[in-house]
Design a protein around this motif. Sequence first.
Motif, PDB file in Angstrom:
ATOM      1  N   MET A 259       0.856  -1.172   0.000  1.00 34.85           N
ATOM      2  CA  MET A 259       0.000   0.000   0.000  1.00 34.85           C
ATOM      3  C   MET A 259       0.898   1.230   0.000  1.00 34.85           C
ATOM      4  N   THR A 260       0.615   2.195  -0.867  1.00 31.18           N
ATOM      5  CA  THR A 260       1.417   3.410  -0.970  1.00 31.18           C
ATOM      6  C   THR A 260       0.693   4.564  -0.292  1.00 31.18           C
ATOM      7  N   LEU A 261       1.420   5.319   0.502  1.00 30.96           N
ATOM      8  CA  LEU A 261       0.853   6.425   1.259  1.00 30.96           C
ATOM      9  C   LEU A 261       1.669   7.688   0.985  1.00 30.96           C
ATOM     10  N   SER A 262       1.026   8.724   0.452  1.00 31.66           N
ATOM     11  CA  SER A 262       1.707  10.007   0.273  1.00 31.66           C
ATOM     12  C   SER A 262       2.036  10.578   1.644  1.00 31.66           C
ATOM     13  N   ALA A 263       3.308  10.968   1.852  1.00 27.77           N
ATOM     14  CA  ALA A 263       3.724  11.305   3.204  1.00 27.77           C
ATOM     15  C   ALA A 263       4.492  12.610   3.318  1.00 27.77           C
ATOM     16  N   HIS A 264       5.398  12.880   2.380  1.00 26.03           N
ATOM     17  CA  HIS A 264       6.266  14.054   2.463  1.00 26.03           C
ATOM     18  C   HIS A 264       6.445  14.661   1.082  1.00 26.03           C
ATOM     19  N   GLU A 265       7.164  15.771   1.042  1.00 24.18           N
ATOM     20  CA  GLU A 265       7.487  16.400  -0.233  1.00 24.18           C
ATOM     21  C   GLU A 265       8.951  16.204  -0.606  1.00 24.18           C
ATOM     22  N   GLY A 266       9.645  15.378   0.133  1.00 23.36           N
ATOM     23  CA  GLY A 266      11.048  15.079  -0.145  1.00 23.36           C
ATOM     24  C   GLY A 266      11.356  13.643   0.215  1.00 23.36           C
ATOM     25  N   LEU A 267      12.646  13.296   0.152  1.00 27.05           N
ATOM     26  CA  LEU A 267      13.094  11.954   0.502  1.00 27.05           C
ATOM     27  C   LEU A 267      12.816  11.665   1.972  1.00 27.05           C
ATOM     28  N   ILE A 268      12.275  10.505   2.280  1.00 24.09           N
ATOM     29  CA  ILE A 268      12.066  10.087   3.669  1.00 24.09           C
ATOM     30  C   ILE A 268      13.357   9.424   4.129  1.00 24.09           C
ATOM     31  N   ALA A 269      14.167  10.191   4.868  1.00 21.46           N
ATOM     32  CA  ALA A 269      15.521   9.783   5.182  1.00 21.46           C
ATOM     33  C   ALA A 269      15.586   8.767   6.303  1.00 21.46           C
ATOM     34  N   PHE A 270      14.626   8.821   7.239  1.00 19.01           N
ATOM     35  CA  PHE A 270      14.727   7.955   8.415  1.00 19.01           C
ATOM     36  C   PHE A 270      13.352   7.678   8.987  1.00 19.01           C
ATOM     37  N   LEU A 271      13.200   6.476   9.544  1.00 16.64           N
ATOM     38  CA  LEU A 271      11.959   6.055  10.188  1.00 16.64           C
ATOM     39  C   LEU A 271      12.273   5.503  11.569  1.00 16.64           C
ATOM     40  N   ALA A 272      11.350   5.704  12.494  1.00 13.85           N
ATOM     41  CA  ALA A 272      11.484   5.154  13.840  1.00 13.85           C
ATOM     42  C   ALA A 272      10.119   4.678  14.300  1.00 13.85           C
ATOM     43  N   ALA A 273      10.105   3.740  15.248  1.00 14.19           N
ATOM     44  CA  ALA A 273       8.846   3.199  15.760  1.00 14.19           C
ATOM     45  C   ALA A 273       8.920   3.038  17.268  1.00 14.19           C
ATOM     46  N   SER A 274       7.783   3.210  17.937  1.00 14.37           N
ATOM     47  CA  SER A 274       7.680   3.021  19.383  1.00 14.37           C
ATOM     48  C   SER A 274       6.701   1.893  19.674  1.00 14.37           C
ATOM     49  N   THR A 275       7.186   0.833  20.313  1.00 18.58           N
ATOM     50  CA  THR A 275       6.296  -0.273  20.669  1.00 18.58           C
ATOM     51  C   THR A 275       5.376   0.093  21.822  1.00 18.58           C
ATOM     52  N   VAL A 276       5.723   1.142  22.565  1.00 20.50           N
ATOM     53  CA  VAL A 276       4.893   1.564  23.700  1.00 20.50           C
ATOM     54  C   VAL A 276       3.641   2.286  23.218  1.00 20.50           C
ATOM     55  N   THR A 277       3.814   3.215  22.285  1.00 20.61           N
ATOM     56  CA  THR A 277       2.689   4.035  21.816  1.00 20.61           C
ATOM     57  C   THR A 277       2.098   3.558  20.494  1.00 20.61           C
ATOM     58  N   GLY A 278       2.838   2.718  19.775  1.00 21.09           N
ATOM     59  CA  GLY A 278       2.383   2.279  18.460  1.00 21.09           C
ATOM     60  C   GLY A 278       2.602   3.303  17.369  1.00 21.09           C
ATOM     61  N   LEU A 279       3.380   4.353  17.663  1.00 21.82           N
ATOM     62  CA  LEU A 279       3.619   5.418  16.695  1.00 21.82           C
ATOM     63  C   LEU A 279       4.811   5.100  15.791  1.00 21.82           C
ATOM     64  N   VAL A 280       4.732   5.572  14.567  1.00 20.48           N
ATOM     65  CA  VAL A 280       5.847   5.560  13.627  1.00 20.48           C
ATOM     66  C   VAL A 280       6.182   7.009  13.297  1.00 20.48           C
ATOM     67  N   ALA A 281       7.476   7.360  13.330  1.00 18.14           N
ATOM     68  CA  ALA A 281       7.918   8.710  12.982  1.00 18.14           C
ATOM     69  C   ALA A 281       8.678   8.666  11.669  1.00 18.14           C
ATOM     70  N   SER A 282       8.452   9.680  10.841  1.00 20.26           N
ATOM     71  CA  SER A 282       9.189   9.809   9.585  1.00 20.26           C
ATOM     72  C   SER A 282       9.873  11.161   9.552  1.00 20.26           C
ATOM     73  N   ALA A 283      11.173  11.164   9.226  1.00 19.50           N
ATOM     74  CA  ALA A 283      11.949  12.392   9.084  1.00 19.50           C
ATOM     75  C   ALA A 283      12.370  12.514   7.632  1.00 19.50           C
ATOM     76  N   SER A 284      12.129  13.679   7.052  1.00 24.51           N
ATOM     77  CA  SER A 284      12.314  13.838   5.611  1.00 24.51           C
ATOM     78  C   SER A 284      13.214  15.009   5.275  1.00 24.51           C
ATOM     79  N   HIS A 285      13.766  14.971   4.070  1.00 26.63           N
ATOM     80  CA  HIS A 285      14.546  16.096   3.568  1.00 26.63           C
ATOM     81  C   HIS A 285      13.685  17.322   3.280  1.00 26.63           C
ATOM     82  N   ASP A 286      12.354  17.180   3.366  1.00 24.07           N
ATOM     83  CA  ASP A 286      11.506  18.367   3.236  1.00 24.07           C
ATOM     84  C   ASP A 286      11.461  19.171   4.539  1.00 24.07           C
ATOM     85  N   LYS A 287      12.237  18.701   5.542  1.00 25.86           N
ATOM     86  CA  LYS A 287      12.428  19.389   6.835  1.00 25.86           C
ATOM     87  C   LYS A 287      11.239  19.231   7.784  1.00 25.86           C
TER      88      LYS A 287
END
Length: 293
Positions: A259-287
Motif C-alpha cells: 500500500m502506498t501512502l503520500s507522506a512528504h514532499e522530499g526523501l524520507i531519510a529515516f523512520l522510527a517506531a515506538s512499541t509503547v505508543t504504536g507510533l511511527v515517525a518519519s523524518a524527511s529532507h523536506d524538513k
Amino acid sequence: MASTKITEVYSVRASPYKDTSCHFSSDGKLLATGGYGKKVVLWYADTLKPKSTLEQHSCLITDVRFGPSMPRLATSSFDKTVRVWDADNPGYPLRTFIGHNGSVMSVDFHPNYDDLICSCEGDGEIRYWSINNGSCARGGEAQVRFQPRLGRFLAAVAENVVHILDVETQACRHSLQGHNKPIYSVCWDPSGEFLASLSEDLVRVWTFGSGSEGECVYELSCIGNKFHSCVFHPTYTSLLVIGCYQSLELWNMIENKMMTLSAHEGLIAFLAASTVTGLVASASHDKWVRLWQ
C-alpha cells in the motif's frame, strides 16, 4: 490491508535544515531528531512540541539513539565524535568519545547493558565504548544495530552485505548476501527474530528464530520509487514500513501486498517506531517530521 492502514497523527517543521535520523525513547514519550543543523531536538512524542535542544556537534549529525532504560541518548556525527547525553539534563554531554579517524556514521546502545554503545565510521571501523570508564575496543564494518531484547547479535553493514557479529566474541556468525547495491538501512523487529536489510532496489527479511539463523524468508523488489529507509511497524508484526521519495510503502510481508501512502514532499531519510505508543515517525529532507499510527 485495510486493517493495517496508518494515518498521520501530528506533523511539525522540525528545523530549517534536513533531518537524517530520528528515534523514540524506550518509554515512547520522547522523539529525538537530528541532521544537517548540527543539533538534536527532543520532542514530546504525544504533541510534537519541543522539549530541549542538544548542541555540541560541529558537523552533520548522522544518527541518534536512545538507551534501553535510562534517559540517555547517543549521537554520532561527521565531526568524528560520539556523544552521550542525559535527556533530562541536556546542557552538556555526559561523555564525548574521540578516536574515530573519519566521520562517524552510526551508533547504538546494547539492549541489556546500559554502559555499552557501539559506533562505526565510513571506512568500516567499529568501536565499542564503555560509558562509565570511557574505554574502547575496535572492530570492523559500517552501519550498526544491536539485536533487540537479547542483544546476542550486532548487525553491521559493509557495502551490500550484512555481517552478523557475536557481541561477546566479536566473531562473524553470518554474512547475509543477496543485495547487488549498497545497503542503506537495517532494522530489527521488536522481538529480535527478524532483520530487514534495504537497498534502493531490494528489501530482504532474514530470520533469527530457533534453528533458522540467517535465512532469507521474505524479499521485495522495487518496481517504482526507490527505497531509502525502513522500520518494522510496532503493532502490525507482519508490516514493514518503507521510506521512499515522498511516499511510504506499507509492505505486508506474509501476504506480499503493498500500500502506498503520500507522506512528504522530499526523501524520507529515516523512520522510527515506538512499541509503547504504536507510533511511527518519519523524518524527511523536506524538513518535516510526521507521526503515524
